[in-house]
Design a protein around this motif. Structure first.
Motif, mmCIF file in Angstrom:
data_model
loop_
_atom_site.group_PDB
_atom_site.id
_atom_site.type_symbol
_atom_site.label_atom_id
_atom_site.label_comp_id
_atom_site.label_asym_id
_atom_site.label_seq_id
_atom_site.Cartn_x
_atom_site.Cartn_y
_atom_site.Cartn_z
ATOM 1 N N PHE A 361 13.072 9.191 62.362
ATOM 2 C CA PHE A 361 14.032 8.093 62.440
ATOM 3 C C PHE A 361 14.878 8.003 61.152
ATOM 4 O O PHE A 361 14.344 8.057 60.052
ATOM 5 N N GLY A 362 16.176 7.915 61.326
ATOM 6 C CA GLY A 362 17.073 7.741 60.176
ATOM 7 C C GLY A 362 17.444 9.047 59.481
ATOM 8 O O GLY A 362 18.391 9.082 58.706
ATOM 9 N N GLU A 363 16.713 10.140 59.779
ATOM 10 C CA GLU A 363 16.961 11.409 59.083
ATOM 11 C C GLU A 363 18.313 12.013 59.470
ATOM 12 O O GLU A 363 19.005 12.599 58.642
ATOM 13 N N SER A 364 18.672 11.899 60.756
ATOM 14 C CA SER A 364 19.896 12.549 61.245
ATOM 15 C C SER A 364 21.106 12.035 60.484
ATOM 16 O O SER A 364 21.961 12.817 60.027
ATOM 17 N N SER A 365 21.168 10.724 60.347
ATOM 18 C CA SER A 365 22.335 10.166 59.660
ATOM 19 C C SER A 365 22.307 10.530 58.174
ATOM 20 O O SER A 365 23.348 10.757 57.548
ATOM 21 N N LYS A 366 21.101 10.667 57.609
ATOM 22 C CA LYS A 366 20.965 11.102 56.215
ATOM 23 C C LYS A 366 21.482 12.537 56.061
ATOM 24 O O LYS A 366 22.191 12.877 55.111
ATOM 25 N N ASN A 367 21.104 13.402 57.020
ATOM 26 C CA ASN A 367 21.555 14.790 56.995
ATOM 27 C C ASN A 367 23.077 14.875 56.995
ATOM 28 O O ASN A 367 23.690 15.640 56.251
ATOM 29 N N LEU A 368 23.672 14.052 57.864
ATOM 30 C CA LEU A 368 25.127 14.065 57.986
ATOM 31 C C LEU A 368 25.772 13.606 56.680
ATOM 32 O O LEU A 368 26.734 14.203 56.181
ATOM 33 N N THR A 369 25.224 12.543 56.106
ATOM 34 C CA THR A 369 25.769 12.025 54.846
ATOM 35 C C THR A 369 25.683 13.093 53.764
ATOM 36 O O THR A 369 26.631 13.277 52.981
ATOM 37 N N SER A 370 24.574 13.831 53.751
ATOM 38 C CA SER A 370 24.435 14.812 52.673
ATOM 39 C C SER A 370 25.407 15.979 52.868
ATOM 40 O O SER A 370 25.951 16.516 51.902
ATOM 41 N N ILE A 371 25.682 16.355 54.121
ATOM 42 C CA ILE A 371 26.684 17.414 54.358
ATOM 43 C C ILE A 371 28.054 16.938 53.877
ATOM 44 O O ILE A 371 28.779 17.653 53.186
ATOM 45 N N PHE A 372 28.394 15.706 54.230
ATOM 46 C CA PHE A 372 29.697 15.183 53.821
ATOM 47 C C PHE A 372 29.800 15.074 52.295
ATOM 48 O O PHE A 372 30.869 15.292 51.724
ATOM 49 N N ALA A 373 28.699 14.737 51.646
ATOM 50 C CA ALA A 373 28.724 14.647 50.181
ATOM 51 C C ALA A 373 29.043 16.023 49.597
ATOM 52 O O ALA A 373 29.826 16.159 48.645
ATOM 53 N N ASP A 374 28.447 17.055 50.194
ATOM 54 C CA ASP A 374 28.721 18.423 49.739
ATOM 55 C C ASP A 374 30.171 18.814 50.011
ATOM 56 O O ASP A 374 30.818 19.470 49.197
ATOM 57 N N VAL A 375 30.640 18.417 51.186
ATOM 58 C CA VAL A 375 32.037 18.744 51.526
ATOM 59 C C VAL A 375 32.956 18.100 50.490
ATOM 60 O O VAL A 375 33.916 18.718 50.012
ATOM 61 N N GLU A 376 32.633 16.875 50.096
ATOM 62 C CA GLU A 376 33.463 16.186 49.108
ATOM 63 C C GLU A 376 33.439 16.938 47.770
ATOM 64 O O GLU A 376 34.478 17.118 47.132
ATOM 65 N N ASN A 377 32.253 17.392 47.372
ATOM 66 C CA ASN A 377 32.161 18.168 46.122
ATOM 67 C C ASN A 377 33.038 19.409 46.196
ATOM 68 O O ASN A 377 33.734 19.762 45.253
#
Ligand SMILES: Nc1ncnc2c1ncn2[C@@H]1O[C@H](COP(=O)(O)OP(=O)(O)OP(=O)(O)O)[C@@H](O)[C@H]1O
Length: 557
Positions: A361-377
């Motif tokens: 529970f909650g991991e999927s949205s965390k995964n997505l956030t972390s991908i987007f954080a990398d994309v931003e970098n």
């Protein structure tokens, strides 16, 4: 008429030109013992390479102007055609032999000497043929229909606008001006990264270094890099976490993997041109905001999100990847980058939605956030390098499913959180002028309205029309004939024969009635060979008969 021409150059021979010009530049500077000039030799070399590319483009333009408008539409010229049709051309090995190296160096010397004497960049026909055969792999020609809007009548603007709004046939209705039939070629030279001399060697060295790093640490999940063709050594230089690398497929552009995809797709409704325009305008307009020093807020919407929807197998994912390749080749946002430089001109990050989803529970949205954080970098690190970052989300319904339907179905709130995260992250990243999102879906109706609303352009791609079917089947047949899987008398002109054309047309008609997808059309020849023959090669007549049977059999599938 404007034609966008993408000329695929040979990295190995162009590199020799660079060597020849470098040697000459440096020896001159040394001779003159002019320290300042020696220091400026890099600028001189880059100027000379620019001159060489200009000469090459001019030769390509002249070669293409021989064709009429019909022939130029989607024309692809291969090196063997250039070789066969040009007197004085020579077949070149990759990498070139020592003798070929000498020819290249002498040719460049002669051309530069001629130019300095005549003060013009014209070359004679023999030299032009030699240049084409030595430096060009393939030439693609894309017709670009331009319909500039002008108020031809010269009437009052307000009257003209009202005439358009009210759709009156008033004489002063501003029309889309038809362009004169002169041929204008906009030529782009490109070389895929894997063909750039030293790129592969350097990436191999980096890979070796990278291999020494322990990847079996706590957070290395799944088959890291399993699906990416880009060498891991290069990927490790990007500011991306191991998690993102395992959940996304990264491609640096231009890439040999995506080469020729754009040309292999046949659509009606100028869909390729429209998608290309939307993507380039979205990226170009962002650079204006940057120039005006705006920090993201703007009175007009530019979400840099394009959504491609339609039935399965119609080429949605393929067109998105092909578009990215074209954006990197045509360099509308990255002027002055040498086609054989080691720098990549764009990055595609292909998200695998199934990998993002987690049973926790909650991991999927965390995964997505972390991908987007990398994309931003990544976006931040690429901003000064004139290269863009494209996030490609295939089958976006997996992470952008309508939230109201999810709640009506009493689904867990996890799915809802993923959609909300996606929307928030898209809003956050749209301020970057080098960012683009391409999403595909088979189920437009099931997408969250807030996601669809954010799309700057929604493109429908359906099953191919008769024209498209005919072109897909003709190109597949041509390929099988050239590979000698199908035997016929004259491999070049057989499909021009009226008997074969008529037979193929009947098959095309049937495919059109059945609404066969592009994917199925690409598979049909293999299905046909497997179902009806035990031995290869086969005669063309037999193949066409069997193909007709295979198409009819599709009805019962
Ligand atoms: N109009 C077309 N012209 C040429 N090739 C096509 C066309 N449509 C589909 N194809 C070919 O069919 C194959 C499948 O295409 P692709 O995977 O891009 O389809 P898709 O619409 O994304 O499918 P799905 O929705 O199932 O993911 C590709 O090899 C592609 O080249």
């Amino acid at each position: 008429m404007v034609y966008i021409v993408d000329a695929h150059i040979r990295g190995s021979t162009v590199q020799l030109v660079r060597h020849a010009l470098k040697e000459e530049t440096e020896s001159r500077s040394r001779l003159q013992e002019d320290l300042k000039e020696f220091k400026d030799s890099a600028a001189t070399l880059s100027y000379k390479m620019h001159v060489f590319y200009t000469v090459l483009k001019k030769v390509i333009g002249k070669r293409l102007s021989r064709y009429d408008e019909d022939e130029l539409k989607d024309l692809v010229l291969f090196s063997d055609t250039l070789l066969a049709e040009g007197h004085g051309s020579i077949e070149v090995r990759d990498p070139p032999t020592a003798a070929q190296e000498r020819i290249i160096k002498s040719l460049i010397k002669v051309i530069f000497h001629q130019m300095s004497v005549s003060k013009s960049d014209n070359v004679d026909q023999g030299q032009a043929n030699l240049l084409l055969s030595l430096f060009i792999n393939k030439i693609y020609c894309d017709k670009f229909v331009e319909t500039p809007i002008v108020n031809e009548s010269g009437g009052r603007l307000v009257d003209s606008v009202r005439a358009i709004i009210n759709l009156t046939k008033a004489t002063n209705t501003p029309r889309r001006k038809s362009t004169p039939s002169t041929k204008n070629f906009t030529i782009h030279l490109f070389c895929c990264l894997e063909e750039v001399p030293n790129f592969f060697r350097e990436s191999k060295l980096l890979s070796e270094e990278f291999d020494k790093i322990d990847l079996d640490g706590e957070d290395s999940e799944g088959d890291t890099f399993g699906t990416s063709l880009t060498p891991p050594g290069i990927l490790s230089q990007l500011p991306l976490s191991k998690q993102t690398l395992s959940q996304a497929r990264i491609t640096l552009l231009p890439s040999t993997e995506l080469e020729g995809l754009w040309e292999s797709l046949y659509f009606d409704d100028r869909i390729k041109q429209r998608m290309y325009s939307y993507a380039t305008i979205a990226l170009k307009i962002a650079t204006f905001s940057k120039a005006a020093n705006e920090n993201g807020s703007s009175a007009f919407a530019n979400n840099k999100l394009l959504l491609v929807q339609g039935p399965p197998g119609t080429g949605k994912s393929t067109i998105c990847k092909a578009l990215c390749q074209k954006l990197s080749i045509r360099k509308d946002f990255s002027q002055n980058i040498d086609p054989i430089s080691n720098n990549y001109k764009g990055v595609v990050i292909e998200i695998s939605c199934s990998r993002i989803f987690s049973r926790w529970f909650g991991e999927s949205s965390k995964n997505l956030t972390s991908i987007f954080a990398d994309v931003e970098n990544l976006l931040k690190s690429q901003q000064e390098d004139f290269s863009f970052v494209c996030l490609l989300i295939d089958e976006v319904e997996a992470i952008a499913f309508s939230r109201s339907s999810l709640m009506n179905k009493n689904e867990s709130t996890d799915g809802v959180r993923v959609v909300s995260t996606l929307l928030t992250q898209l809003d956050l990243l749209k301020k970057y002028n080098n960012f683009l999102v391409l999403a595909t879906s088979n189920l437009l109706e099931s997408l969250d309205p807030a996601f669809v609303d954010r799309a700057d352009g929604v493109f429908y791609i359906g099953n191919p029309s008769k024209g498209g079917i005919s072109r897909i089947l003709t190109s597949t047949l041509g390929d099988l004939i050239s590979k000698k899987v199908i035997l016929c008398e004259d491999s070049k002109s057989t499909m021009e024969n009226s008997i074969y054309k008529a037979a193929l047309m009947s098959i095309v008609e049937k495919c059109s009635t059945l609404g066969v997808s592009g994917r199925m059309l690409r598979k049909l020849p293999l299905i046909c060979l497997s179902e009806h023959f035990q031995e290869l090669p086969v005669a063309l007549d037999d193949f066409l008969l069997a193909l007709a049977h295979s198409v009819v059999d599709l009805q019962s599938v």
